[in-house]
Design an enzyme around this catalytic site. Structure first.
Site, PDB file in Angstrom:
ATOM      1  N   GLU A  98       0.782  -1.227   0.000  1.00 26.50           N
ATOM      2  CA  GLU A  98       0.000   0.000   0.000  1.00 26.50           C
ATOM      3  C   GLU A  98       0.813   1.275   0.000  1.00 26.50           C
ATOM      4  O   GLU A  98       0.305   2.332   0.419  1.00 26.50           O
ATOM      5  CB  GLU A  98      -0.909   0.009   1.235  1.00 26.50           C
ATOM      6  CG  GLU A  98      -0.193   0.191   2.577  1.00 26.50           C
ATOM      7  CD  GLU A  98       0.192  -1.106   3.260  1.00 26.50           C
ATOM      8  OE1 GLU A  98       0.439  -1.082   4.477  1.00 26.50           O
ATOM      9  OE2 GLU A  98       0.241  -2.143   2.569  1.00 26.50           O
ATOM     10  N   ASN A  99       2.052   1.269  -0.471  1.00 23.95           N
ATOM     11  CA  ASN A  99       2.883   2.478  -0.468  1.00 23.95           C
ATOM     12  C   ASN A  99       2.078   3.716  -0.873  1.00 23.95           C
ATOM     13  O   ASN A  99       1.288   3.675  -1.802  1.00 23.95           O
ATOM     14  CB  ASN A  99       4.037   2.310  -1.464  1.00 23.95           C
ATOM     15  CG  ASN A  99       4.643   0.936  -1.424  1.00 23.95           C
ATOM     16  OD1 ASN A  99       5.225   0.528  -0.437  1.00 23.95           O
ATOM     17  ND2 ASN A  99       4.474   0.193  -2.513  1.00 23.95           N
TER      18      ASN A  99
ATOM     19  N   HIS B 269      -8.404  -3.373  -0.602  1.00 24.57           N
ATOM     20  CA  HIS B 269      -7.626  -3.467   0.634  1.00 24.57           C
ATOM     21  C   HIS B 269      -6.463  -2.482   0.616  1.00 24.57           C
ATOM     22  O   HIS B 269      -6.265  -1.728   1.577  1.00 24.57           O
ATOM     23  CB  HIS B 269      -7.109  -4.895   0.802  1.00 24.57           C
ATOM     24  CG  HIS B 269      -6.290  -5.108   2.032  1.00 24.57           C
ATOM     25  ND1 HIS B 269      -6.819  -5.572   3.205  1.00 24.57           N
ATOM     26  CD2 HIS B 269      -4.966  -4.924   2.272  1.00 24.57           C
ATOM     27  CE1 HIS B 269      -5.870  -5.648   4.123  1.00 24.57           C
ATOM     28  NE2 HIS B 269      -4.731  -5.262   3.568  1.00 24.57           N
ATOM     29  N   GLU B 270      -5.687  -2.488  -0.452  1.00 18.89           N
ATOM     30  CA  GLU B 270      -4.522  -1.609  -0.495  1.00 18.89           C
ATOM     31  C   GLU B 270      -4.933  -0.141  -0.562  1.00 18.89           C
ATOM     32  O   GLU B 270      -4.286   0.719   0.042  1.00 18.89           O
ATOM     33  CB  GLU B 270      -3.620  -1.976  -1.678  1.00 18.89           C
ATOM     34  CG  GLU B 270      -3.172  -3.431  -1.712  1.00 18.89           C
ATOM     35  CD  GLU B 270      -2.551  -3.916  -0.419  1.00 18.89           C
ATOM     36  OE1 GLU B 270      -1.928  -3.117   0.305  1.00 18.89           O
ATOM     37  OE2 GLU B 270      -2.699  -5.116  -0.101  1.00 18.89           O
TER      38      GLU B 270
END
Length: 883
Positions: free
Chosen positions: A271-272, A304-305
């Site tokens: 998830e950056n 989700h990310e």
């Protein structure tokens, strides 16, 4: 490789960092083998620290080139720099700027942590401790800074340069073929969220307007030529962004949001901030190459990310012990999203299947740990089902206890109070206690105690008084390091089904109607007396699986069949059928082990027939009901002295019986569900295909040639991967010429598509035949197999070790030895993937003595190997550790 075990890290030893970093300026000059990284860190002493302290920065396999302070190079006598760290014993007393240059080799980075080069592209993976493989840094999540990154590369090698945040500058490097891009992220973040990508990539783009009217550019980057398979991921991203605004009031905060799909990635996705990097299996999809399950997984993982932007990025973890604060919370959020996008009942069943199949097993074995562990040796090994799946269930229980309105108020308070900070579980739960006016002190045990609570429920019905007494006792079994447990807060949603099949509102004597049907257990044993009943009722316990517990209730077969036919709660209607089937299967396992013949129970078939006849039900739900407990489910319910071969025989016999008894109904339904319309991955269409393919599988279970021919015909005629793969899966369970012909055709048809060939490897690894081990061994020499690609390793070796219960657990121990040998070979290349593969041994103590002894011997041989990585050594040591 390290030969020593890492010292334990303990939550109780947490102390604030001595130094804080306000800003980070990185200049990364990409090169295949000699990438140079110049870092400028604006440091200052932490006012919360004890006092003056040396500056100690983390590193991992770095080559230091220079060190300076405030623009002046430091003499070598003023610092100590090794591949694993940088120490300045006497740094300046006040704020200063540290300048460090390092060199790294991305092409040699087979660990796929830090900055690595794969398939010609550069990318990063910094969670949990990968940033220290790029430059020296206080690599911990409570050090948050504002990042500006300049990326430079050869234009031909990497025409696309991406970083965190917003693009602020691009240009050419005079006199060279090199170019650069500068990215700035205005939001403070921990270093594990740093990312960059450089390579030859193509993009699919669109725009999004936030709820406040801001324009955001969205893009999904893939290998050139695969843009047409990125459309669904981009649509899923748009749906996720809109849903988060509506469900949680969370708006995206940057000008761009980029997703990059790469072939070699240790995880599913990362998830950056503003630059999500994905394993390409969770991005690329088309009807010809992806199944309905693939489309659903892509939607869920994209969501989700993205949801991490607030639960993980804007608010992050103070330390890695708080990992569930971002992962469990975000899993809950993506589950809710998928429930709204698809079918809530079917999604809930699917999530509980995953929880029971992975987390309950983890809780019952040597790798058990609390949702928030107290200690760890290697943090990479704690990205577990307990942290993710059980962590999500704990958040769901908060919502069940408080109700939706007070839960939303607690989430709003959490976002407002902790935005831009690194938070703890205590701070998270305190927001719900304050917003909901609740004492959640005892509830915190869900984060501190490992193990799956077990409830025993006994009924006492008084016809004259019109009451039903429920005696409920709870116990949390011992787990490693926690021999005794305290009682938990358990929100048990209760329904009462009357004689006519209609719900009877539960009224608790002395308290009135049960609010939202929630009984709250807090003591080891409690009695709840329900009054005003019109007649004998059947309790529907733990509706919607309101708490992650095991329940043993005194419900007989007639009660279960009644619930399977009438329960208004879809989850418990499904659960009733599962319990009926499980009781039959467990009984037949015992009979098989004693040398007897299996019994046939017409009651289960009657219940299944009733579900098939109910035209009000969603096809996807009916498909779930027809899917009887898996081998892993049965093993988990047996618990001790497990014989995987007997379990397979019992399950095979039951599937044959169902297929024979319901054949006419199944065939009519199979033909009726045929859909000649163009393929669509929408939930309704996917549900119809799911039911049709379950019908096909049960029709073929007895092995009748006509049904095998039907599966072969579906394989040949399929116009989408869902139907083709389902037919191939059915054929794979039957040792026939049709199976081998279809496998050969599939390999030839999709030989140029790595993600589809992963399916081919995985399917063969899961065949429950005695010859599968030899088949898998041959496949490790296949030209398409590579230990360097995590997806391929998981497809072949992971599927064999974690999904093929009979052949991994062969009585001769050969399955254990094969997996252990492959794991130790892989460990020298990619310790993280090796360690996760080794968790296949997590249930070895539950096996019957012969297999148990062989599994232990294999683990002991691995433990005795020299130079194990910290990741693998940790898993093996804990697997062999205390009970």
């Amino acid at each position: 490789m390290r030969t020593e075990q890492a010292r334990p890290i303990r939550l109780s030893d947490y102390r604030a960092p001595d130094w804080l970093v306000d800003t980070v300026h990185l200049d990364v000059a990409l090169h295949p083998t000699r990438t140079r990284v110049k870092a400028r860190l604006a440091l200052r002493p932490n006012p919360q620290a004890a006092g003056p302290a040396p500056l100690v920065l983390d590193g991992d396999e770095l080559t230091p080139l220079s060190v300076g302070v405030d623009g002046v190079a430091l003499p070598e006598s003023a610092y100590a720099a090794t591949p694993d760290g940088l120490t300045i014993p006497q740094p300046p007393a006040g704020p200063f700027v540290l300048e460090v240059e390092t060199e790294i080799d991305p092409s040699a980075n087979t660990k796929l942590m830090g900055l690595y080069r794969s398939s010609g592209n550069y990318c990063t993976q910094c969670e949990a401790e990968g940033f220290r493989r790029i430059t020296y840094f206080p690599d911990r999540p409570d050090v948050m800074a504002v990042y500006t990154t300049r990326i430079e590369a050869d234009r031909d090698e990497a025409p696309v340069l991406l970083g965190n945040g917003n693009p602020v500058e691009r240009g050419e490097v005079p006199g060279t073929n090199r170019h650069y891009a500068v990215w700035h992220d205005p939001f403070p973040k921990p270093c594990y969220l740093f990312a960059l990508v450089g390579g030859r990539l193509a993009a699919r783009r669109t725009g999004f307007t936030t709820m406040s009217g801001r324009a955001v550019e969205l893009a999904v980057y893939v290998e050139p030529g695969k843009e047409d398979r990125a459309g669904y991921a981009l649509e899923a991203l748009e749906r996720s962004m809109r849903w988060d605004e509506q469900a949680f009031g969370r708006e995206y905060d940057l000008d761009v949001f980029n997703i990059v799909a790469v072939a070699d990635f240790n995880m599913g996705a990362m998830e950056n901030k503003g630059l999500n990097i994905f394993n390409d299996k969770y991005v690329l999809a088309s009807p010809e190459t992806a199944t309905d399950a693939d489309f659903a997984h892509i939607e869920a993982v994209i969501a989700h990310e993205y949801f991490h932007n607030w639960t993980g990025n804007r608010i992050t973890c103070r330390d890695w012990f708080q990992l569930c604060l971002k992962e469990g919370l975000t899993v809950f959020r993506d589950q809710e999203f998928s429930s709204d996008m698809r079918s809530r009942p079917v999604k809930r069943i699917a999530d509980v299947r995953v929880l029971r199949g992975h987390q309950f097993v983890e809780d019952a074995g040597p790798l058990a740990h609390p949702v928030r562990p107290e200690t760890y040796r290697e943090i990479n090994n704690f990205y577990t089902a307990t942290v993710y799946e059980k962590g999500a269930e704990v958040v769901r229980m908060l919502k069940t206890l408080l109700g939706p309105d007070r839960f939303r108020a607690g989430m709003d308070l959490y976002f407002a109070r902790h935005d831009g900070r690194a938070a703890t579980i205590e701070e998270f739960v305190a927001c719900f206690a304050e917003a909901g006016g609740a004492d959640l002190t005892q509830f915190m045990l869900w984060y501190a105690q490992a193990g799956t609570p077990e409830l025993a429920v006994t009924r006492r019905y008084d016809a004259q008084a019109g009451t039903l007494s429920l005696d409920i006792a709870q116990v949390v079994p011992p787990t490693p390091g926690q021999p005794t447990k305290s009682p938990m807060v358990i929100p048990l949603v209760l329904g009462l089904v009357g004689p006519d099949g209609a719900d009877v509102p539960p009224v608790l004597r002395g308290h009135g109607p049960v609010e939202r049907g929630v009984l709250v257990l807090t003591r080891p044993a409690e009695t709840f007396v329900l009054e005003g009943l019109p007649g004998r009722v059947v309790p529907s316990l733990n509706r919607g699986f309101s708490a992650p517990v095991k329940i043993k209730a005194d419900l007989g077969s007639d009660d279960l069949r009644f619930l399977a036919t009438h329960d208004s709660d879809p989850f418990n209607r499904w659960q009733a059928v599962q319990t009926l089937a499980s009781e039959i299967l467990i009984g037949n396992v015992a009979v098989i082990r004693a040398g007897g013949g299996v019994r046939h129970d017409g009651g289960l078939v009657h219940a299944l027939a009733a579900v098939l006849a109910d035209e009000r039900l969603e096809p996807a739900f009916v498909a779930q009901v027809l899917s009887i407990p898996s081998e892993g489910d049965i093993a988990r319910d047996i618990g001790r002295d497990v014989d995987p071969e007997a379990i397979w025989l019992a399950r095979h016999a039951l599937r044959r019986a169902i297929g024979n008894d319901l054949a006419p109904t199944l065939r009519v339904l199979y033909d009726r569900l045929r859909d000649d319309a163009p393929y669509s991955p929408d939930a309704a269409s996917a549900g119809r295909r799911s039911l049709r393919n379950v019908c096909l599988d049960l029709l073929a279970a007895p092995g009748h040639p006509g049904a095998i021919g039907l599966a072969a015909a579906q394989y040949a005629e399929a116009d989408n991967m869902t139907d083709r793969m389902a037919a191939l899966g059915t054929l794979s369970l039957h040792d026939t010429a049709e199976r081998e012909e279809a496998l050969a055709d599939f390999a030839d048809r999709f030989r140029e598509d790595p993600l589809v060939i992963d399916k081919w490897f995985a399917l063969q690894a899961m065949i429950p035949d005695a010859g599968t081990l030899a088949r898998v061994q041959r496949l490790t020499a296949h030209p398409a197999f590579s230990l360097g690609n995590p997806n391929r390793v998981r497809a072949l070796l992971g599927s064999f070790a974690q999904a093929n219960h009979t052949q991994f657990n062969r009585a001769d121990g050969a399955g254990y030895d094969f997996v252990a040998e492959m794991v130790t070979t892989l460990d020298g290349r990619n310790p993280q993937v090796a360690a996760r593969l080794m968790t296949a041994f997590r249930s070895w103590r539950a096996l019957e003595p012969g297999r148990r002894d062989k599994a232990r011997a294999t683990l002991e041989r691995v433990a005795a190997r020299p130079s194990l990585s910290r990741d693998l050594a940790d898993i093996v040591e804990r697997s062999l550790g205390e009970r």
